[in-house]
Motif scaffolding. Sequence first.
Motif, PDB file in Angstrom:
ATOM      1  N   ILE A 165      -0.661  25.600  10.186  1.00 20.57           N
ATOM      2  CA  ILE A 165      -0.351  25.245   9.104  1.00 20.57           C
ATOM      3  C   ILE A 165       0.596  25.213   9.720  1.00 20.57           C
ATOM      4  O   ILE A 165       1.205  23.256  10.135  1.00 20.57           O
ATOM      5  N   GLU A 166       1.603  25.296  10.005  1.00 22.89           N
ATOM      6  CA  GLU A 166       2.925  25.533  11.233  1.00 22.89           C
ATOM      7  C   GLU A 166       3.034  24.261  12.236  1.00 22.89           C
ATOM      8  O   GLU A 166       3.781  23.367  12.176  1.00 22.89           O
ATOM      9  N   GLN A 167       1.650  24.294  13.012  1.00 15.50           N
ATOM     10  CA  GLN A 167       1.608  23.655  13.466  1.00 15.50           C
ATOM     11  C   GLN A 167       1.102  22.273  13.698  1.00 15.50           C
ATOM     12  O   GLN A 167       2.012  20.910  14.118  1.00 15.50           O
ATOM     13  N   LEU A 168       0.317  22.313  12.565  1.00 10.75           N
ATOM     14  CA  LEU A 168      -0.002  20.949  12.153  1.00 10.75           C
ATOM     15  C   LEU A 168       1.352  20.434  11.023  1.00 10.75           C
ATOM     16  O   LEU A 168       1.369  19.010  11.729  1.00 10.75           O
ATOM     17  N   MET A 169       2.170  21.028  10.642  1.00  7.67           N
ATOM     18  CA  MET A 169       3.553  20.255  10.106  1.00  7.67           C
ATOM     19  C   MET A 169       4.238  19.634  11.476  1.00  7.67           C
ATOM     20  O   MET A 169       5.019  18.393  11.434  1.00  7.67           O
ATOM     21  N   GLU A 170       4.279  20.105  12.475  1.00  9.39           N
ATOM     22  CA  GLU A 170       4.910  19.476  13.413  1.00  9.39           C
ATOM     23  C   GLU A 170       4.499  18.616  14.208  1.00  9.39           C
ATOM     24  O   GLU A 170       5.027  17.815  14.401  1.00  9.39           O
ATOM     25  N   LEU A 171       3.194  18.269  14.657  1.00  8.84           N
ATOM     26  CA  LEU A 171       2.385  17.185  14.745  1.00  8.84           C
ATOM     27  C   LEU A 171       2.070  16.508  13.467  1.00  8.84           C
ATOM     28  O   LEU A 171       2.763  14.820  14.010  1.00  8.84           O
TER      29      LEU A 171
END
Length: 82
Positions: free
Chosen positions: A74-80
Amino acid sequence: MEENLQALLKQADELRDNIEKMHQESKTVGYNAAGIRECVTTLQKGIKKVGNNKLAALANRDKRKVYAEMEEAIEQLMELID
């Protein structure tokens, strides 16, 4: 005629710069799309593991690991997205 050629050269330089910008942006979009697909796959696997009633019960340690993987995705999705 000299002024026209200078104007054309300037426009050609601007066009080249804009094409380079578009090229870089398209690479970024492709990278983000691949990252999003990877995160979604991780989330799907985690949800299946935690929500699968056929498994008697995941050990608490395993649940924490699965939840940690999903939180990271989820954190990686938010960064992307940003």
